[in-house]
Design a protein around this motif. Structure first.
Motif, PDB file in Angstrom:
ATOM      1  N   PRO A   1     104.977  65.722  65.121  1.00 27.73           N
ATOM      2  CA  PRO A   1     105.337  65.471  63.714  1.00 27.73           C
ATOM      3  C   PRO A   1     105.814  64.032  63.487  1.00 27.73           C
ATOM      4  O   PRO A   1     105.479  63.401  62.486  1.00 27.73           O
ATOM      5  CB  PRO A   1     106.456  66.492  63.447  1.00 27.73           C
ATOM      6  CG  PRO A   1     106.146  67.611  64.398  1.00 27.73           C
ATOM      7  CD  PRO A   1     105.650  66.922  65.643  1.00 27.73           C
ATOM      8  N   ARG A   2     106.585  63.514  64.450  1.00 28.22           N
ATOM      9  CA  ARG A   2     107.065  62.129  64.323  1.00 28.22           C
ATOM     10  C   ARG A   2     105.887  61.150  64.397  1.00 28.22           C
ATOM     11  O   ARG A   2     105.815  60.183  63.643  1.00 28.22           O
ATOM     12  CB  ARG A   2     108.070  61.876  65.464  1.00 28.22           C
ATOM     13  CG  ARG A   2     108.854  60.610  65.344  1.00 28.22           C
ATOM     14  CD  ARG A   2     110.010  60.621  66.344  1.00 28.22           C
ATOM     15  NE  ARG A   2     110.600  59.311  66.491  1.00 28.22           N
ATOM     16  CZ  ARG A   2     111.633  58.852  65.800  1.00 28.22           C
ATOM     17  NH1 ARG A   2     112.194  59.617  64.895  1.00 28.22           N
ATOM     18  NH2 ARG A   2     112.109  57.643  66.014  1.00 28.22           N
ATOM     19  N   LEU A   3     104.970  61.416  65.302  1.00 31.07           N
ATOM     20  CA  LEU A   3     103.812  60.545  65.498  1.00 31.07           C
ATOM     21  C   LEU A   3     102.908  60.530  64.262  1.00 31.07           C
ATOM     22  O   LEU A   3     102.584  59.462  63.712  1.00 31.07           O
ATOM     23  CB  LEU A   3     103.054  61.052  66.738  1.00 31.07           C
ATOM     24  CG  LEU A   3     101.678  60.517  67.066  1.00 31.07           C
ATOM     25  CD1 LEU A   3     101.699  59.002  67.172  1.00 31.07           C
ATOM     26  CD2 LEU A   3     101.198  61.112  68.393  1.00 31.07           C
ATOM     27  N   HIS A   4     102.508  61.699  63.801  1.00 32.12           N
ATOM     28  CA  HIS A   4     101.621  61.747  62.628  1.00 32.12           C
ATOM     29  C   HIS A   4     102.363  61.289  61.370  1.00 32.12           C
ATOM     30  O   HIS A   4     101.756  60.686  60.483  1.00 32.12           O
ATOM     31  CB  HIS A   4     101.037  63.150  62.468  1.00 32.12           C
ATOM     32  CG  HIS A   4     100.016  63.468  63.527  1.00 32.12           C
ATOM     33  ND1 HIS A   4      98.690  63.111  63.427  1.00 32.12           N
ATOM     34  CD2 HIS A   4     100.139  64.058  64.734  1.00 32.12           C
ATOM     35  CE1 HIS A   4      98.042  63.479  64.515  1.00 32.12           C
ATOM     36  NE2 HIS A   4      98.908  64.067  65.326  1.00 32.12           N
ATOM     37  N   GLY A   5     103.672  61.577  61.312  1.00 33.99           N
ATOM     38  CA  GLY A   5     104.474  61.116  60.167  1.00 33.99           C
ATOM     39  C   GLY A   5     104.482  59.592  60.072  1.00 33.99           C
ATOM     40  O   GLY A   5     104.439  59.019  58.982  1.00 33.99           O
TER      41      GLY A   5
END
Ligand code: NAP
Length: 291
Positions: free
Chosen positions: A34-38
């Protein structure tokens, strides 16, 4: 990293038309996806969201079938659902079938789910980035470990044209089974021969859990390893494992495991959100800062 370099520091609202994706796992709270795609969504100012989807094994089939009904463009799949995702999807790429697991689901406009596996791609892209001088066809590779991750690495290295892949695993029967099911240039060597297996190698990859935080270091003397051989540990917590530290001390080029994690995410993001994202030093810093 300054605020200007960190796109997530600017609040970004989504609309009712936002494109949706997420990661299904059990548990899923530790996932960096989630942090990466966010980060990429914010960087490219995309009207979209990527959310954690904690799905218990007994709910996985229902959750997977609900994705198209909820308008999701797709999802990542992590442990323990990777094999089930491959079995349940409407179609699968040849690569996902060879690897025997899916980590990426892409849903078309008719709601059909395609299972893909991008771990092999992420592994090779990370090596190309971290060790640009490495030439796959020039020398054998040694892969230590015969678990789920190893299978993707073996497919990647076979397709990259390695002349020989020496596979070493503590439990030799598991390595034998993997080699028999994949075929190609894979040669199984015994656990007690692992130090000698490094003779003449151009690449050494650790695909075991040894060296992870909380686990002992991989026991592997490097004396037989040529000085220019690339050493890649796919463990990424810690970033510098004892194996990488030992390889660095003797002057071998080293590649850490974070690159594979970041690069395997690129094809999914492109399929769901329509933009090819990049792996940059700022992104690496941002992911490593995960609380
Ligand atoms: P897995 O399926 O559980 O396989 C574990 C492997 O570690 C097996 O080969 C196992 O050997 C070996 N092992 C465990 N304890 C050992 C010991 N004491 N001595 C020697 N070997 C031992 O795990 P996996 O899913 O393949 O993951 C392996 C590692 O790769 C994990 O650290 C994971 O975090 C990392 N990984 C990284 C990425 C990335 O994107 N960078 C992606 C996937 C996985 P036996 O068969 O003898 O038990």
């Amino acid at each position: 990293m300054s605020a200007a370099q960190n796109p997530t520091q600017t609040y970004r609202a989504i609309t009712g038309k936002a494109r949706l994706a997420g990661v299904m796992g059990w548990p899923v709270g530790h996932s960096r996806s989630p942090r990466l795609h966010g980060y990429w969504l914010a960087q490219h100012k995309i009207d979209g969201a990527y959310v954690p989807l904690p799905v218990a094994p007994e709910n996985f089939e229902r959750a997977l079938r609900a994705l198209p009904a909820l308008g999701f463009r797709g999802a990542n799949v992590t442990l323990p659902h990777k094999e089930a995702a491959l079995a349940l999807a409407d179609s699968a790429t040849a690569e996902a079938r060879r690897i025997g697991a899916a980590n990426t689901l892409v849903i078309d406009e008719k709601g059909r789910i395609e299972a893909r596996n991008t771990d092999a791609y992420g592994f090779i892209e990370s090596l190309k980035e971290g060790a640009p001088a490495w030439r796959p066809r020039n020398a054998p590779a040694v892969v230590i470990g015969a678990g789920g991750a190893s299978r993707a690495l073996l497919v990647a290295l076979t397709d990259a044209g390695l002349p020989e892949i020496r596979l070493v695993n503590r439990t030799s029967g598991r390595a034998d089974a993997l080699a028999a099911s994949l075929g190609g240039p894979i040669r199984v060597m015994g656990w007690s021969d692992r130090a000698k297996a490094l003779d003449g190698a151009g690449l050494l990859v650790n695909a075991t859990t040894q060296g992870m935080a909380g686990q002992p270091a991989l026991e592997l003397p490097l004396d037989h390893l040529p000085p220019d051989a690339v050493v890649n540990d796919i463990v990424y917590v810690p970033l510098e494992t004892p194996l990488l530290a030992a390889a660095r001390r003797r002057g071998n080029p080293v590649v850490d495991g974070l690159g594979m994690l970041l690069h395997q995410a690129r094809p999914g993001f492109a399929a769901w959100f329509g933009v090819e994202p990049n792996v940059t030093p700022d992104l690496r810093t941002y992911i490593l800062q995960q609380p």
